[in-house]
Scaffold this motif. Structure first.
Motif, mmCIF file in Angstrom:
data_model
loop_
_atom_site.group_PDB
_atom_site.id
_atom_site.type_symbol
_atom_site.label_atom_id
_atom_site.label_comp_id
_atom_site.label_asym_id
_atom_site.label_seq_id
_atom_site.Cartn_x
_atom_site.Cartn_y
_atom_site.Cartn_z
ATOM 1 N N LEU A 91 0.830 -1.204 0.000
ATOM 2 C CA LEU A 91 0.000 0.000 0.000
ATOM 3 C C LEU A 91 0.864 1.253 0.000
ATOM 4 O O LEU A 91 0.555 2.234 -0.695
ATOM 5 C CB LEU A 91 -0.918 -0.007 1.221
ATOM 6 C CG LEU A 91 -1.823 1.223 1.398
ATOM 7 C CD1 LEU A 91 -2.764 1.374 0.211
ATOM 8 C CD2 LEU A 91 -2.606 1.117 2.705
ATOM 9 N N ASN A 92 1.957 1.223 0.757
ATOM 10 C CA ASN A 92 2.851 2.380 0.787
ATOM 11 C C ASN A 92 3.442 2.661 -0.585
ATOM 12 O O ASN A 92 3.589 3.824 -0.987
ATOM 13 C CB ASN A 92 3.979 2.129 1.793
ATOM 14 C CG ASN A 92 3.461 1.977 3.205
ATOM 15 O OD1 ASN A 92 2.306 2.259 3.490
ATOM 16 N ND2 ASN A 92 4.318 1.509 4.091
ATOM 17 N N THR A 93 3.782 1.592 -1.299
ATOM 18 C CA THR A 93 4.306 1.769 -2.660
ATOM 19 C C THR A 93 3.278 2.440 -3.557
ATOM 20 O O THR A 93 3.611 3.326 -4.359
ATOM 21 C CB THR A 93 4.707 0.402 -3.247
ATOM 22 O OG1 THR A 93 5.660 -0.228 -2.386
ATOM 23 C CG2 THR A 93 5.312 0.561 -4.625
ATOM 24 N N GLY A 94 2.019 2.035 -3.427
ATOM 25 C CA GLY A 94 0.960 2.671 -4.203
ATOM 26 C C GLY A 94 0.788 4.139 -3.846
ATOM 27 O O GLY A 94 0.543 4.987 -4.717
ATOM 28 N N MET A 95 0.939 4.479 -2.550
ATOM 29 C CA MET A 95 0.808 5.872 -2.122
ATOM 30 C C MET A 95 1.919 6.740 -2.711
ATOM 31 O O MET A 95 1.679 7.858 -3.154
ATOM 32 C CB MET A 95 0.838 5.948 -0.597
ATOM 33 C CG MET A 95 -0.405 5.423 0.101
ATOM 34 S SD MET A 95 -1.893 6.416 -0.244
ATOM 35 C CE MET A 95 -2.672 5.411 -1.519
ATOM 36 N N LEU A 96 3.135 6.219 -2.719
ATOM 37 C CA LEU A 96 4.241 6.998 -3.274
ATOM 38 C C LEU A 96 4.116 7.132 -4.783
ATOM 39 O O LEU A 96 4.455 8.180 -5.357
ATOM 40 C CB LEU A 96 5.573 6.335 -2.911
ATOM 41 C CG LEU A 96 6.820 7.200 -3.114
ATOM 42 C CD1 LEU A 96 6.731 8.480 -2.297
ATOM 43 C CD2 LEU A 96 8.071 6.426 -2.752
ATOM 44 N N ALA A 97 3.625 6.086 -5.440
ATOM 45 C CA ALA A 97 3.377 6.176 -6.880
ATOM 46 C C ALA A 97 2.293 7.205 -7.175
ATOM 47 O O ALA A 97 2.385 7.967 -8.153
ATOM 48 C CB ALA A 97 2.977 4.808 -7.434
ATOM 49 N N LEU A 98 1.261 7.261 -6.326
ATOM 50 C CA LEU A 98 0.211 8.262 -6.486
ATOM 51 C C LEU A 98 0.769 9.665 -6.304
ATOM 52 O O LEU A 98 0.403 10.589 -7.043
ATOM 53 C CB LEU A 98 -0.907 8.001 -5.479
ATOM 54 C CG LEU A 98 -2.044 9.037 -5.432
ATOM 55 C CD1 LEU A 98 -2.749 9.113 -6.778
ATOM 56 C CD2 LEU A 98 -3.026 8.693 -4.315
ATOM 57 N N ALA A 99 1.663 9.842 -5.341
ATOM 58 C CA ALA A 99 2.278 11.142 -5.126
ATOM 59 C C ALA A 99 3.103 11.572 -6.335
ATOM 60 O O ALA A 99 3.064 12.734 -6.753
ATOM 61 C CB ALA A 99 3.151 11.110 -3.872
ATOM 62 N N SER A 100 3.853 10.632 -6.903
ATOM 63 C CA SER A 100 4.652 10.947 -8.087
ATOM 64 C C SER A 100 3.760 11.313 -9.274
ATOM 65 O O SER A 100 4.039 12.267 -10.017
ATOM 66 C CB SER A 100 5.532 9.755 -8.445
ATOM 67 O OG SER A 100 6.314 10.013 -9.593
ATOM 68 N N LEU A 101 2.655 10.573 -9.444
ATOM 69 C CA LEU A 101 1.715 10.888 -10.520
ATOM 70 C C LEU A 101 1.068 12.246 -10.299
ATOM 71 O O LEU A 101 0.901 13.031 -11.251
ATOM 72 C CB LEU A 101 0.644 9.802 -10.593
ATOM 73 C CG LEU A 101 -0.466 10.002 -11.629
ATOM 74 C CD1 LEU A 101 0.110 10.059 -13.033
ATOM 75 C CD2 LEU A 101 -1.513 8.896 -11.524
ATOM 76 N N ALA A 102 0.729 12.556 -9.057
ATOM 77 C CA ALA A 102 0.132 13.853 -8.752
ATOM 78 C C ALA A 102 1.109 14.991 -9.051
ATOM 79 O O ALA A 102 0.707 16.060 -9.532
ATOM 80 C CB ALA A 102 -0.306 13.897 -7.290
ATOM 81 N N MET A 103 2.399 14.776 -8.775
ATOM 82 C CA MET A 103 3.391 15.804 -9.078
ATOM 83 C C MET A 103 3.529 16.018 -10.579
ATOM 84 O O MET A 103 3.737 17.145 -11.042
ATOM 85 C CB MET A 103 4.737 15.419 -8.477
ATOM 86 C CG MET A 103 4.806 15.539 -6.960
ATOM 87 S SD MET A 103 4.304 17.173 -6.335
ATOM 88 C CE MET A 103 5.353 18.260 -7.299
ATOM 89 N N HIS A 104 3.404 14.944 -11.352
ATOM 90 C CA HIS A 104 3.420 15.107 -12.806
ATOM 91 C C HIS A 104 2.231 15.952 -13.257
ATOM 92 O O HIS A 104 2.372 16.850 -14.108
ATOM 93 C CB HIS A 104 3.387 13.739 -13.476
ATOM 94 C CG HIS A 104 3.245 13.804 -14.971
ATOM 95 N ND1 HIS A 104 4.265 14.202 -15.806
ATOM 96 C CD2 HIS A 104 2.171 13.551 -15.785
ATOM 97 C CE1 HIS A 104 3.849 14.179 -17.054
ATOM 98 N NE2 HIS A 104 2.591 13.783 -17.069
ATOM 99 N N CYS A 105 1.057 15.673 -12.695
ATOM 100 C CA CYS A 105 -0.126 16.466 -13.029
ATOM 101 C C CYS A 105 0.042 17.920 -12.584
ATOM 102 O O CYS A 105 -0.450 18.845 -13.244
ATOM 103 C CB CYS A 105 -1.364 15.866 -12.368
ATOM 104 S SG CYS A 105 -1.794 14.209 -12.964
ATOM 105 N N ALA A 106 0.744 18.125 -11.481
ATOM 106 C CA ALA A 106 0.985 19.488 -11.002
ATOM 107 C C ALA A 106 1.850 20.269 -11.982
ATOM 108 O O ALA A 106 1.612 21.458 -12.222
ATOM 109 C CB ALA A 106 1.643 19.439 -9.629
ATOM 110 N N VAL A 107 2.848 19.615 -12.552
ATOM 111 C CA VAL A 107 3.701 20.292 -13.540
ATOM 112 C C VAL A 107 2.889 20.677 -14.768
ATOM 113 O O VAL A 107 3.017 21.792 -15.300
ATOM 114 C CB VAL A 107 4.884 19.380 -13.930
ATOM 115 C CG1 VAL A 107 5.656 19.974 -15.095
ATOM 116 C CG2 VAL A 107 5.800 19.173 -12.737
#
Length: 234
Positions: A91-107
């Motif tokens: 689950l933690n791996t999924g959370m960090l992947a979600l954070a990375s995806l969210a940062m891409h969307c932020a850019v």
């Protein structure tokens, strides 16, 4: 020793490839003629902050490469006993992947001047990162409840060390991400906000890559891969 060299060579190759595309060794003052005739000798368009972050990430990558190399070498001793991997790490791996995806969307939102989407993406990345850290603490508590403390076994000590080192880097990144969130809500120069968002995104992508490698090591996949490579080369 071979494992350490493999990781260090991989990290140095990535950093060297990235720096080679920044034209840091160009000497435009030695060229003769109009500037437009030598487009490849212009100053690098990469912001110095990104170059500095790239160098810092190279150092961080080398640090984790040494730790992983020490982990793989220590496994060869008879007293080694790896702890059971808590399921919450998935689950933690999924959370960090979600954070990375969210940062891409932020850019993407920052370049499009979409402040609302930018704020949502930054908030999502911060929330997912906090969930990741909370999940790591739950993993520690799970191991402690089963009697796996830091001093029990070298394998357990390495588990705490690797996850703690990565967690500290996530925690440090949250400081920069928090400042970017504040700038996004207060408003301000768009160029500065875009740069800050891009820097955070690069850092979060790197954190995800490092964690995926650590996760593979803790799960035993990396050791199995190295053993297969040794059998193929022998």
């Amino acid at each position: 020793m071979s494992a350490i060299l493999i990781f260090l060579v991989a990290i140095l190759a990535i950093v060297g490839w990235w720096l080679s595309h920044q034209r840091l060794m160009s000497k435009p003052w030695l060229e003769v003629g109009p500037v437009t005739a030598f487009p490849e000798t212009e100053a690098p368009v990469t912001h110095p902050a990104k170059i500095g972050l790239g160098v810092f990430l190279g150092v961080v990558g080398a640090l984790f490469a040494l730790l992983i190399g020490a982990y793989l070498m220590r496994m060869a001793y008879a007293d080694w006993q790896a702890p059971p991997v808590p399921r919450v790490l998935w689950l933690n791996t999924g959370m960090l992947a979600l954070a990375s995806l969210a940062m891409h969307c932020a850019v993407v939102a920052a370049h499009a001047r979409q402040r609302d989407n930018l704020r949502l993406a930054l908030f999502t990345a911060g929330l997912a990162s906090l969930a990741f850290l909370a999940g790591q603490l739950l993993a520690w508590r799970d191991l402690a409840d089963q009697g796996y403390f830091v001093t029990v076994n070298p394998g357990v000590s390495f588990f705490y060390l690797l996850t703690a080192m990565h967690g500290l880097h996530v925690l440090g990144g949250l400081v920069a991400l928090g400042r970017t969130n504040i700038r996004a809500w207060r408003g301000g120069p768009a160029a500065g906000l875009v740069l800050s968002t891009e820097l955070c995104a690069i850092y979060w992508h790197a954190l995800l890559v490092v964690w995926l490698v650590l996760f593979a090591v803790l799960m035993g996949w990396a050791a199995n891969f190295i053993n297969v490579c040794r059998l193929l080369l022998s």
